[in-house]
Structure formats: structure tokens, C-alpha cells
Design a protein around this motif. Structure first.
Motif, PDB file in Angstrom:
ATOM      1  N   ALA A  26      73.593 -45.254  80.717  1.00 37.44           N
ATOM      2  CA  ALA A  26      73.251 -43.037  80.939  1.00 37.44           C
ATOM      3  C   ALA A  26      74.512 -42.559  81.760  1.00 37.44           C
ATOM      4  CB  ALA A  26      72.311 -43.208  80.508  1.00 37.44           C
ATOM      5  N   ARG A  27      74.881 -43.176  82.558  1.00 36.59           N
ATOM      6  CA  ARG A  27      76.009 -42.311  83.455  1.00 36.59           C
ATOM      7  C   ARG A  27      76.864 -42.124  82.690  1.00 36.59           C
ATOM      8  NH1 ARG A  27      73.932 -43.772  88.973  1.00 36.59           N
ATOM      9  NH2 ARG A  27      72.759 -45.526  89.242  1.00 36.59           N
ATOM     10  N   ASP A  28      77.048 -43.102  81.446  1.00 35.69           N
ATOM     11  CA  ASP A  28      78.877 -42.564  81.368  1.00 35.69           C
ATOM     12  C   ASP A  28      78.104 -41.173  80.609  1.00 35.69           C
ATOM     13  OD1 ASP A  28      80.237 -44.537  81.994  1.00 35.69           O
ATOM     14  OD2 ASP A  28      80.239 -45.918  80.680  1.00 35.69           O
ATOM     15  N   LEU A  29      77.171 -41.550  79.492  1.00 33.84           N
ATOM     16  CA  LEU A  29      76.440 -40.155  78.774  1.00 33.84           C
ATOM     17  C   LEU A  29      76.341 -39.147  79.458  1.00 33.84           C
ATOM     18  CD1 LEU A  29      74.724 -42.213  76.014  1.00 33.84           C
ATOM     19  CD2 LEU A  29      76.614 -41.479  75.896  1.00 33.84           C
ATOM     20  N   GLY A  30      75.729 -38.684  80.436  1.00 32.41           N
ATOM     21  CA  GLY A  30      75.833 -38.134  81.296  1.00 32.41           C
ATOM     22  C   GLY A  30      76.582 -36.874  81.717  1.00 32.41           C
ATOM     23  N   VAL A 158      64.699 -39.853  77.349  1.00 30.21           N
ATOM     24  CA  VAL A 158      65.636 -38.220  77.863  1.00 30.21           C
ATOM     25  C   VAL A 158      65.248 -38.663  79.084  1.00 30.21           C
ATOM     26  CG1 VAL A 158      64.158 -36.406  77.517  1.00 30.21           C
ATOM     27  CG2 VAL A 158      64.579 -37.766  75.261  1.00 30.21           C
ATOM     28  N   SER A 159      64.230 -39.363  79.612  1.00 33.13           N
ATOM     29  CA  SER A 159      64.075 -39.162  81.593  1.00 33.13           C
ATOM     30  C   SER A 159      65.194 -40.053  82.332  1.00 33.13           C
ATOM     31  CB  SER A 159      62.905 -39.895  81.771  1.00 33.13           C
ATOM     32  OG  SER A 159      61.959 -39.789  81.193  1.00 33.13           O
ATOM     33  N   LEU A 160      65.884 -40.558  81.713  1.00 36.36           N
ATOM     34  CA  LEU A 160      67.066 -41.284  81.881  1.00 36.36           C
ATOM     35  C   LEU A 160      68.814 -40.576  81.634  1.00 36.36           C
ATOM     36  CD1 LEU A 160      68.830 -43.378  83.040  1.00 36.36           C
ATOM     37  CD2 LEU A 160      69.042 -44.382  80.822  1.00 36.36           C
ATOM     38  N   LEU A 161      68.561 -40.023  80.502  1.00 38.12           N
ATOM     39  CA  LEU A 161      69.366 -38.815  80.676  1.00 38.12           C
ATOM     40  C   LEU A 161      69.601 -37.585  81.547  1.00 38.12           C
ATOM     41  CD1 LEU A 161      70.167 -38.986  76.597  1.00 38.12           C
ATOM     42  CD2 LEU A 161      71.146 -39.904  78.164  1.00 38.12           C
ATOM     43  N   PHE A 162      68.291 -36.995  81.814  1.00 36.13           N
ATOM     44  CA  PHE A 162      68.035 -35.891  82.576  1.00 36.13           C
ATOM     45  C   PHE A 162      68.694 -36.626  83.912  1.00 36.13           C
ATOM     46  CE2 PHE A 162      65.269 -34.456  86.362  1.00 36.13           C
ATOM     47  CZ  PHE A 162      65.712 -33.447  86.087  1.00 36.13           C
ATOM     48  N   ALA A 163      67.883 -37.422  84.633  1.00 39.46           N
ATOM     49  CA  ALA A 163      68.807 -38.545  85.790  1.00 39.46           C
ATOM     50  C   ALA A 163      70.470 -37.872  85.679  1.00 39.46           C
ATOM     51  CB  ALA A 163      68.818 -39.827  85.736  1.00 39.46           C
ATOM     52  N   ALA A 164      70.596 -39.054  84.716  1.00 40.97           N
ATOM     53  CA  ALA A 164      72.576 -39.308  84.341  1.00 40.97           C
ATOM     54  C   ALA A 164      72.990 -37.871  84.469  1.00 40.97           C
ATOM     55  CB  ALA A 164      72.507 -40.173  83.028  1.00 40.97           C
ATOM     56  N   SER A 165      72.520 -36.812  84.071  1.00 43.82           N
ATOM     57  CA  SER A 165      73.141 -35.882  83.388  1.00 43.82           C
ATOM     58  C   SER A 165      73.269 -34.918  84.929  1.00 43.82           C
ATOM     59  CB  SER A 165      72.993 -34.614  82.502  1.00 43.82           C
ATOM     60  OG  SER A 165      71.513 -34.902  82.191  1.00 43.82           O
ATOM     61  N   GLN A 167      73.464 -36.280  87.608  1.00 43.03           N
ATOM     62  CA  GLN A 167      73.479 -37.588  88.607  1.00 43.03           C
ATOM     63  C   GLN A 167      72.483 -37.099  90.137  1.00 43.03           C
ATOM     64  OE1 GLN A 167      77.469 -35.105  89.096  1.00 43.03           O
ATOM     65  NE2 GLN A 167      78.545 -37.316  89.071  1.00 43.03           N
ATOM     66  N   ASP A 168      71.451 -37.626  89.420  1.00 37.15           N
ATOM     67  CA  ASP A 168      70.463 -37.239  90.811  1.00 37.15           C
ATOM     68  C   ASP A 168      69.777 -38.642  91.009  1.00 37.15           C
ATOM     69  OD1 ASP A 168      68.045 -37.120  92.468  1.00 37.15           O
ATOM     70  OD2 ASP A 168      66.932 -35.338  90.767  1.00 37.15           O
TER      71      ASP A 168
END
Length: 345
Positions: A26-30, A158-165, A167-168
Motif C-alpha cells: 500500500a505504501r508503494d501504491l500510495g 480503502v482505509s490503508l490506501l488513505f493512510a498510505a496516499s 503518508q499519515d
């Protein structure tokens, strides 16, 4: 124990497994969300995945302040006139990854040179193969027709993509605490209200929520419809007041999803209107004031950040749907006329 109840109870472990395995991906996708050429997010989905997409409209819309729109798959399949997708990041959400029309949206987006992401429980599915990137749900096999742990893990994705995109890291830490909260909520919901038998003869119900829990209302309504065959509709509290409330009369059950947050004031006003009309109130909330106004109260665990509240708020609705189906003597794992995978074109 039915597959449905077994899978309901597996949700904390499924969410924990997803987070343990997929945070680096997810960090990469962010980074894709932060690309200069991404001006909006386009989501293709159906059924429970569509309710997770409603959650994504709020979270991913807030993440980088871009519009989040729903695709119209029939333009891609039935009419063969797909729109221009300049500026889009196309996301397909499908628990099975089998839906041809969801896949068609991602295939067209790739033809137009746009970034594509599949969120699915099957990383070898047709949808996964159609996308440039895949975020596997890691929910494990789901045998009951009604989706539970795949839905919850879709919310987690969805939550993980929010945090990753964004960078929170603080948001990520809040999310990583949610499997324990989900476990608490399951225990509370399964040992909670025992008086749902009073609703065994109802002909239907209405579910209302607002904000990040808008999709929660739709998912609870879908679960009750799937398992019990009852006519249940979902609305935002604002939309209900724009006409549909006229159909709510004395004795009509209304499930109100009301975790603490910005939507609470409007929900409290809605309760006044519903009480005036003699509705039977079933309230899902973490606030004692709201719970005391209910005929049937479903307490939520706390504290849970409002942006993550859908991960616990849906659980009382899942459990209520299961119990209503049991009261009606129905097959929990094989609702009449439904199959686990639905192929639409």
C-alpha cells in the motif's frame, strides 16, 4: 455453526492478516494517488464492493482533495461507448474479481494509458489480471453467499490506501489498532440485544446514516435483504428528509447508524422527526444519549476515530441480519435465488 457466523467471527483475524501483509504494498501504491496527472479517482464496483466504494468516496476524496466518481459499466459493455478517462486513476473493487463489467472498466482505462488498481480477494482473478497493480484483501476463503469478512477487509483496504496516499503515520497506527476493536465489537454485538424476536413479523425497514457511514447504511440494508428477503432501503439522513420520510409511519422500523462525529447533529434532528412519525428506532451508536432514545440499542465500542467507525458500525447490522434470518427460519449460507459470484455484463 453456519459458515456465515463463522466468517463473521473471523473478521478480526482477517483484518489483522491483511494489515500485516499489505502495508508495504500500500505504501508503494500510495504514490500513484499523488501523481500530477491524477485529477480524479474512478471506481468500478457492484454489490457489497459498491458499498465499500461509497466509503472510498469520502476517504479517498479527502486524501488528496480530488473527486471520487463511480463508473457506469454499461457504457463500456452494453453501449460500447466508454468515456474519455483523461486524469483518472481507475480502481476496480470486486471480492471475487470475476465481474466482467467491473473488469471492462479497468481494461478500457489501461487502453487509454491510465493507472489501474484492483482490490480483490483473488489475486489471480480476471480483474487482477486486467489491472496494473493489485491490493489483495487476504480475507481467506469466504463460503457464505453474504459477504462479511471480504466486505470488512475492503473497508480496511480503502482505509490503508488513505493512510498510505497521505503518508499519515498517525492514521496508519489508528488503523492497526482496529482488529482489536472489531473483536470487541463482535463480542458486544453477539452478546447484546436479545429482543430482536420482536421484529420477526416486520415487512421491511429503513436504514439511515450520513458521512463516512453512508456506505454502512447500504451494506446493512443489503445484508438484511439478502438473508431475510425483506424490503429494506438505505438513505442518507439528508436524502430521507427530501421526500422518502413520507413513507415512514407508525411502527415502521428504522435503523439509525450514528457514531460520534460531524454527522451527529443532523442525526439527532432526524430522530426527532422519526419519533414524531411513530417509527420504531434501532440505534447503532457510541453515545448514551442517542442509545436511550432507541427501542433497540446497539452500543458501539469506543473510542474509535470517526474515519474508521464504519469498520465497527457495520457489525451490529451484520449480526442483526443474521438473527432476523434465523427468526424467519431461512438458510443463512444459501439465500434463496442467490449465488456467491454474480456475473454481470
Amino acid at each position: 455453526m453456519s459458515w456465515l457466523e463463522t466468517e463473521l467471527r473471523e473478521q478480526p483475524a482477517a483484518l489483522a492478516r491483511f494489515l500485516e501483509r499489505q502495508v508495504p504494498r500500500a505504501r508503494d501504491l500510495g504514490a500513484v494517488f499523488r501523481r500530477n496527472d491524477v485529477r480524479y479517482v474512478l471506481i468500478a464496483s457492484r454489490g457489497s464492493s459498491g458499498n465499500a466504494a461509497r466509503y472510498a468516496q469520502y476517504l479517498l476524496g479527502r486524501a488528496n482533495r480530488v473527486p471520487v466518481a463511480f463508473a457506469t459499466p454499461s457504457l463500456y459493455t452494453l453501449y460500447e461507448q466508454p468515456p474519455r478517462l483523461d486524469g483518472a486513476l481507475a480502481i476496480g473493487i470486486s471480492q471475487s474479481g470475476e465481474s466482467p463489467d467491473v473488469r471492462a472498466v479497468l481494461e478500457e482505462a489501461r487502453r487509454q494509458g491510465r493507472p489501474t488498481l484492483a482490490i480483490t480477494n483473488d489475486p489471480d482473478s480476471p480483474l487482477a489480471r486486467a489491472a496494473e497493480a493489485v491490493l489483495p484483501l487476504e480475507a481467506g476463503e469466504e463460503r457464505a453467499v453474504a459477504a462479511t469478512k471480504t466486505y470488512l477487509n475492503s473497508l480496511g483496504a480503502v482505509s490503508l490506501l488513505f493512510a498510505a496516499s497521505t503518508q499519515d503515520e498517525a492514521a496508519l497506527h489508528e488503523l492497526e489498532r482496529m482488529p482489536a476493536r472489531v473483536a470487541e465489537q463482535l463480542e458486544r454485538s453477539f452478546t447484546g440485544p436479545k429482543d430482536l424476536d420482536r421484529y420477526w413479523a416486520i415487512g421491511g425497514a429503513t436504514v439511515v446514516a450520513r458521512g463516512v457511514n453512508y456506505g454502512t447504511a447500504f451494506e446493512i440494508a443489503l445484508k438484511v435483504r439478502e438473508l431475510s428477503g425483506l424490503l429494506v432501503e438505505a438513505y442518507s439522513s439528508a436524502d430521507l428528509l427530501h421526500g422518502p420520510i413520507a413513507a415512514i409511519g407508525k411502527g415502521w422500523p428504522v435503523i439509525v447508524v450514528a457514531p460520534s462525529g460531524p454527522a451527529r447533529a443532523g442525526i439527532e434532528e432526524l430522530l426527532d422527526r422519526l419519533e414524531e412519525r411513530g417509527a420504531r428506532l434501532l440505534v447503532i451508536a457510541d453515545d448514551e444519549v442517542l442509545l436511550r432514545r432507541a427501542e433497540t440499542a446497539f452500543p458501539l465500542v469506543g473510542p474509535v476515530p470517526e474515519w474508521l467507525s464504519p469498520l465497527v458500525a457495520v457489525i451490529p447490522g451484520q449480526v442483526a441480519a443474521l438473527r432476523l434470518a434465523q427468526l424467519r427460519g431461512l438458510d443463512l449460507d444459501h439465500p434463496a435465488g442467490l449465488s456467491k459470484v454474480t456475473l454481470t455484463r
